[in-house]
Every structure is written in structure tokens, then in C-alpha cells.
Design a protein around this motif. Structure first.
Motif, PDB file in Angstrom:
ATOM      1  N   MET A 153       0.823  -1.205   0.000  1.00  0.00           N
ATOM      2  CA  MET A 153       0.000   0.000   0.000  1.00  0.00           C
ATOM      3  C   MET A 153       0.858   1.256   0.000  1.00  0.00           C
ATOM      4  SD  MET A 153      -2.250   1.455   3.186  1.00  0.00           S
ATOM      5  CE  MET A 153      -0.704   1.750   4.068  1.00  0.00           C
ATOM      6  N   GLU A 291      -5.884   4.341   7.324  1.00  0.00           N
ATOM      7  CA  GLU A 291      -5.004   4.385   6.158  1.00  0.00           C
ATOM      8  C   GLU A 291      -5.470   5.392   5.108  1.00  0.00           C
ATOM      9  OE1 GLU A 291      -3.302  -0.212   6.301  1.00  0.00           O
ATOM     10  OE2 GLU A 291      -5.057   0.304   5.087  1.00  0.00           O
ATOM     11  N   CYS A 292      -6.750   5.718   5.122  1.00  0.00           N
ATOM     12  CA  CYS A 292      -7.253   6.746   4.199  1.00  0.00           C
ATOM     13  C   CYS A 292      -6.607   8.097   4.502  1.00  0.00           C
ATOM     14  CB  CYS A 292      -8.778   6.852   4.300  1.00  0.00           C
ATOM     15  SG  CYS A 292      -9.663   5.366   3.822  1.00  0.00           S
ATOM     16  N   PHE A 295      -3.004   8.081   3.463  1.00  0.00           N
ATOM     17  CA  PHE A 295      -2.910   8.331   2.023  1.00  0.00           C
ATOM     18  C   PHE A 295      -2.945   9.828   1.731  1.00  0.00           C
ATOM     19  CE2 PHE A 295      -5.546   8.947  -1.906  1.00  0.00           C
ATOM     20  CZ  PHE A 295      -4.536   8.686  -2.821  1.00  0.00           C
ATOM     21  N   GLY A 305      -7.892  11.632   0.866  1.00  0.00           N
ATOM     22  CA  GLY A 305      -8.103  10.579   1.850  1.00  0.00           C
ATOM     23  C   GLY A 305      -9.497  10.589   2.428  1.00  0.00           C
ATOM     24  N   MET A 411      -6.801  -0.499   0.690  1.00  0.00           N
ATOM     25  CA  MET A 411      -6.486   0.781   0.056  1.00  0.00           C
ATOM     26  C   MET A 411      -6.015   0.599  -1.370  1.00  0.00           C
ATOM     27  SD  MET A 411      -7.190   3.638   1.394  1.00  0.00           S
ATOM     28  CE  MET A 411      -6.179   4.641   0.335  1.00  0.00           C
ATOM     29  N   TYR A 412      -5.134  -0.380  -1.629  1.00  0.00           N
ATOM     30  CA  TYR A 412      -4.718  -0.506  -3.027  1.00  0.00           C
ATOM     31  C   TYR A 412      -5.826  -1.100  -3.885  1.00  0.00           C
ATOM     32  CZ  TYR A 412      -2.807  -5.287  -1.910  1.00  0.00           C
ATOM     33  OH  TYR A 412      -2.608  -6.587  -1.510  1.00  0.00           O
TER      34      TYR A 412
END
Length: 591
Positions: A153, A291-292, A295, A305, A411-412
Motif C-alpha cells: 500500500m 489508512e485513508c 494516504f 483521503g 487501500m490498493y
């Protein structure tokens, strides 16, 4: 929907949103090598020792092919270790119940499952796995398989953020920093909390205790042509204990889901009460949601994000609310029974297959949350959900597990959908699409399509093979649409690297172990390699200044477009299969 149901949904949503920014910012600091107060002094020496031991430099960089090769090599070694420990556990220490070696097909399936972060279980942990296997094979993979997804990611994040370079970071450095500074501290705190609530954590032998109420069982044998029935009293019970809290903590935080016990988070030694249930549920969703924000920080535009997070929450609520409603409504087939007893059974909703301490509400919220991530743990029997309620977690798997997805993989996977959505928007206006200043061209679109479509294809192919072969049909315990749903759910779960199951299928057979293991392996790495290829391609490109024709990718319009793309892809791919399974079963309830 009862007030309690709304309260539970709102509570998990609000607490998660409140923690997204601080945890997301911390992870961005970890991956951008910014100062980490306290941790630099305590864990910094450990990090440097690991680099010295492995011959790795903290400043090392790799291109996407080198990154992918390192990832595959590391995972191959992990696969062999997990397989070997299962086959040799009878000869190794920390085996209090004297477990024998697992069969080759089951060992293959488990090794494929844990190395891919799927944690599909064709075994009963307390009856087939020694303490050493649980800790050294399974718990270790809970850490490093989660860290693998997060490393891929962050490599993709760098590919989007960087320009005119071929380097996207070092897999080894990203792996070490993920485990040391993110997963280990969170798992340590959660394990202490769970142990305080009664989740077992010990290396002592299984306990034999006297039962409160004596019972007996009968066995029938034939002696000299005569049938002899023997009644054996039951006065004691063996309680399986072990180092569960430490494994449960990382299984939830790493969106792994593999239970220490066979019944997973429905077992009172893994999930004893409402508070432990909430903490484990929060742990499942926390890192993928945070994780957003990571990002957004790493691409220097936090609006991006928040847009991704909003998309995830819209889809999450669109699935969790109907699932709770359907389970609280009870079984439609019982509505025709007008006796007082039947009415009392239905008054609490569909309690079949539920733990009384959780009920339909927390069971439904858990089911949607764990299938939206790649967690796969269960606190209720999904096989006993009403047909349409069971379809909600199944459809969650079929969306590609991007709501919120596994740690890293969500996420990816979501960014693959973003690339497709941007490409479609570009076609609408007749110009080359752009995302965060990078041109999205044929190569990126093809790689994103592979990430999205390969797991769907694997689910369909695996289910089709099982439906037309005697070995596949033999494992199904229920006839008709429900039996088909069990098969479909099995391969959707494995192709999504989730690991949950309807449960009404005998999956511990050579057929399901080998076929399922192959599906899990192909699904994991046919997504990882294209994701890294996209990272390498985008990293080489120049930034293109935004113009009046550039589609903003942080607005409500783009969020709705992204939601539509995800739902349409999932719907077009799986609706015919859903019609044959849960939808047909629901209609039969009114026959």
C-alpha cells in the motif's frame, strides 16, 4: 431498527472516525521517516539491529520489480515455515494436548491461508494446533502478512506522490517499520485489554474440571452377534486454554481473522463479553479506516483521503443497516406460526446461530465489518442468517473487500477502483484522465482491471468446479439454493482473502483444501503485483498541472461516481449467482 441497533452502529462509526486522524497521521510519520517520540529511543535500536542482521540499509530503495520480487521471496519462505511447523508439530515442544501432524492437504491450505492474510480455517485450533504452531506459525504470519499488505500500500502511495523516479521504497524497510512501530504497539495494548476481560493467555496444559451437572452418553457395539449398549457417565470436562489473547489482538488488528479456537470470536475464551466484542470490532476496522488519512498525508492532499473514507462509509452503512434490519425482523417462515411460543421466539429477532451475549444486532454488525475487511472472524454462525441478511456479507466480499478492506490491501484495492472511475470520467468528457497530477493511461487501467477482476473470476471458477464435481458436492450439507450459497460464499471468501465461511460445508477435504489454497494464493499475488506495477509506472511520470478540464477527485460528485463504479462492477459480476443462491432461498421462504 431498535434504538439499541442505531446506538451500536453510530457508536462504532463515531469512535472509528475519531481515531482515523491521529492513527493515520502516526502511520504517515512512520512511512515518511519523521521523528517518532519515545519510539525512536526504545524501538530504534531494535530496528537498526534487524537491518544489520539482514544486510539492509534504511535508506535503500527498490524499483517496483525488485520490490515485488522481495515481497514474493519473503512470502514463499513464510509459506514453507508454516507448512513445515504443522507437519512437524508432533515432534516439537509446547504441545500440551499431543497434537499429531496435520495432513499434507490441510497443511498446504493453512499455509496458503495465513501467508495471504486470508486465515481461512479448515481445522479446529484447540484440537489440531500445538501452542508452538499457533504462536510461531500462525501468530507470526498474522503480523507479517498484514505488514506485507501495508508495505505494498505505501509503495503505491509513494508511486502516486513521487515524480520522474523508478524507486518506490524498500520492501524490507517498510515491512520492519510496519511491524515495529504500528502493529506491535497496538497489538500489545489490545492484548492487555482483552486479557483483562477474560481472554485466556497461558502456556499451561489444558485443564480438566468437574462438571456442574453430570450427564452420560451411550455407545452401541456388536459382540457375538448381539447388540450391547454401554452407558458412560460424564463427570469431567477438558478446557482448552493457551496463549489466545496475544493471537486474538493481532488477528483483529491485522484483519487476519484466524481464531485460536474453532468457533473463532464466538468462543467465550476469545470474546467473553460486550466490551471485548466492541474492542475487537474497533480493532478490525481501525487501521483500514486510518489508512485513508495516511494516504492523504503522503500525497499532500488530505481531501483525497477523506473522499476515499467517505466512499467506504457510504457502502458500509448501505450494507450494515439492511443486515441488522433483516436479522432483527426474524425468519419470515416463522411469521406464519401464530402460537404464543413462536411469537416469543421471533420477538428478539433471528437468534438462530447467535451468541446470547451478542444477539442479532452485534452479530450483523460484526458480519458486515469482517467481510468488508479481510478479517473473516465470526461471532455468530453466518450459515444461520436469514437469506438476504447472509447476502449482505457475501456481497461485501464480492465488492472486492474495499469497505474498508484489509490492512493495506483495502487501500490498493480501492485505488484500483479510483483509477477505473477516473478513466470512465475521462471517457465521458473526451480527454486523458488524470489523478493527483498523473496521467492515467492504458497500462494503469489494465493493471487496475486485473486487481478488480481476477478475484471475481477465481470465485466464479472455483464455485463452478465445486458445483460440477462429486468431491465438491459431497462437502455440501444442505440441498438447493442454500447449498449453492455455501459453495459460492466459500470461494468468494477465499478469492477475497477474507477467510469467513457460511459453515455448513465440509471444507477439510483434499478437494477443498487444494483448490481453496490455490484460489487464495492467486487472488493475493495477482493483486499485489499489478498494484506495484501501477506504483512503478506512476512514479516515473511527471506532474501535470490541473486545468479547467481536470476532474476534482475529492468532491461529492466523484464520491458518488466511485460508489456507482464499485456497486455496478460487483452487481454485474455476481448478481446472476446471487439470484441462484440467497435471493432464490429468500423467495422459497414464502412458498
Amino acid at each position: 431498527m431498535t434504538p439499541n441497533a442505531w446506538f451500536q452502529i453510530i457508536l462504532i462509526s463515531v469512535v472509528t472516525l475519531a481515531l482515523v486522524k491521529p492513527l493515520g497521521a502516526w502511520m504517515a510519520r512512520v512511512y515518511q521517516f519523521q521523528p517518532l517520540p519515545v519510539f525512536d529511543r526504545t524501538l530504534g535500536p531494535v530496528e537498526r539491529f534487524i537491518y544489520w542482521l539482514c544486510g539492509v540499509g534504511r535508506e535503500d530503495e527498490q524499483n517496483w520489480k525488485q520490490y515485488a520480487l522481495a515481497c514474493l521471496a519473503f512470502n514463499l519462505v513464510g509459506f514453507l515455515i508454516v507448512y513445515g511447523l504443522q507437519r512437524l508439530q508432533a515432534y516439537l515442544p509446547l504441545n500440551p494436548a499431543h497434537m499429531v501432524a496435520n495432513t499434507p492437504d490441510n497443511s498446504f491450505n493453512t499455509a496458503a491461508s495465513f501467508v495471504t492474510n486470508t486465515n481461512w480455517q479448515s481445522y479446529g485450533g484447540e484440537t489440531t494446533m500445538s501452542y508452538l504452531t499457533q504462536m510461531l506459525a500462525l501468530t507470526v504470519q498474522n503480523f507479517v502478512s498484514a505488514a506485507t499488505g501495508m508495505a505494498v500500500m505505501v509503495a503505491l502511495f509513494r508511486g502516486i506522490a513521487r515524480k520522474t523516479t523508478t524507486n518506490i521504497g524498500s520492501f524490507w524497510v517498510d515491512l520492519v517499520r510496519t511491524v515495529l512501530y504500528i502493529l506491535l504497539p497496538l497489538a500489545f495494548v489490545l492484548a492487555l485489554i482483552l486479557a483483562s476481560q477474560g481472554v485466556v493467555q497461558t502456556l499451561s496444559a489444558y485443564k480438566t474440571v468437574h462438571v456442574v451437572q453430570h450427564s452420560s452418553y451411550q455407545t452401541t457395539t456388536t459382540v457375538a452377534g448381539k447388540t450391547v449398549t454401554t452407558t458412560t457417565p460424564v463427570t469431567t470436562q477438558t478446557l482448552a486454554v493457551g496463549p489466545a489473547a496475544s493471537q486474538v489482538a493481532i488477528k483483529q488488528l491485522g484483519t487476519n481473522g484466524g481464531g485460536f479456537y474453532n468457533v473463532n470470536s464466538a468462543h467465550p475464551y476469545e470474546n467473553p463479553n460486550g466490551f471485548s466484542n466492541f474492542m475487537e470490532l474497533l480493532a478490525i476496522i481501525l487501521i483500514p479506516a486510518a489508512e485513508c488519512y495516511t494516504f492523504g498525508k503522503m500525497v499532500n492532499d488530505t481531501r483525497q483521503g477523506w473522499a476515499v473514507l467517505a466512499t467506504m462509509f457510504i457502502l458500509f452503512l448501505a450494507l450494515v443497516i439492511p443486515c441488522v434490519l433483516l436479522e432483527q425482523a426474524g425468519n419470515p417462515a416463522l411469521h406464519h406460526l401464530v402460537t404464543q411460543k413462536a411469537s416469543a421466539v421471533q420477538s428478539g429477532g433471528n437468534m438462530t446461530g447467535k451468541e446470547v451475549r451478542f444477539g442479532p444486532v452485534n452479530s450483523a454488525i460484526w458480519a458486515v465489518t469482517t467481510t468488508g475487511t479481510s478479517n473473516g472472524s465470526v461471532n455468530a454462525m453466518l450459515d444461520s442468517f436469514t437469506p438476504l441478511a447472509g447476502m449482505m456479507p457475501m456481497f461485501n466480499l464480492q465488492l472486492g473487500e474495499v469497505v474498508f478492506g484489509g490492512v493495506g490491501s483495502g487501500m490498493y484495492g480501492m485505488l484500483a477502483f479510483v483509477i477505473v472511475a477516473v478513466f470512465i470520467a475521462g471517457l465521458m468528457v473526451g480527454r486523458t484522465p488524470e489523478y493527483l497530477g498523473k496521467k492515467i493511461e492504458a497500462f494503469e487501467t489494465k493493471m487496475a482491471s486485473i486487481i478488480i477482476l481476477v478475484p471475481s473470476a477465481l470465485a466464479h471458477v472455483g464455485a463452478a468446479i465445486a458445483c460440477v464435481t462429486p468431491q465438491g458436492i459431497a462437502g455440501v450439507d444442505n440441498p438447493g439454493p442454500h447449498g449453492f450459497s455455501e459453495i459460492l460464499y466459500t470461494f468468494c471468501s477465499q478469492a477475497a482473502n477474507n477467510g469467513s465461511a457460511f459453515g455448513g460445508i465440509s471444507a477439510n477435504t483434499p478437494f477443498y483444501n487444494f483448490l481453496g489454497g490455490l484460489v487464495m494464493l492467486f487472488a493475493r499475488y495477482w493483486a499485489i503485483i499489478p498494484a506495484l506495477a501501477i506504483a512503478g509506472s506512476l512514479a516515473k511520470k511527471k506532474l501535470v498541472p490541473a486545468s479547467s478540464g481536470t476532474l476534482p477527485t475529492h468532491t461529492p460528485l466523484f464520491i458518488l461516481l466511485l460508489v456507482a463504479v464499485i456497486v455496478i462492477v460487483g452487481g454485474l459480476t455476481f448478481f446472476p449467482a446471487l439470484a441462484l443462491g440467497p435471493i432464490a432461498e429468500h423467495l422459497l421462504l414464502y412458498k
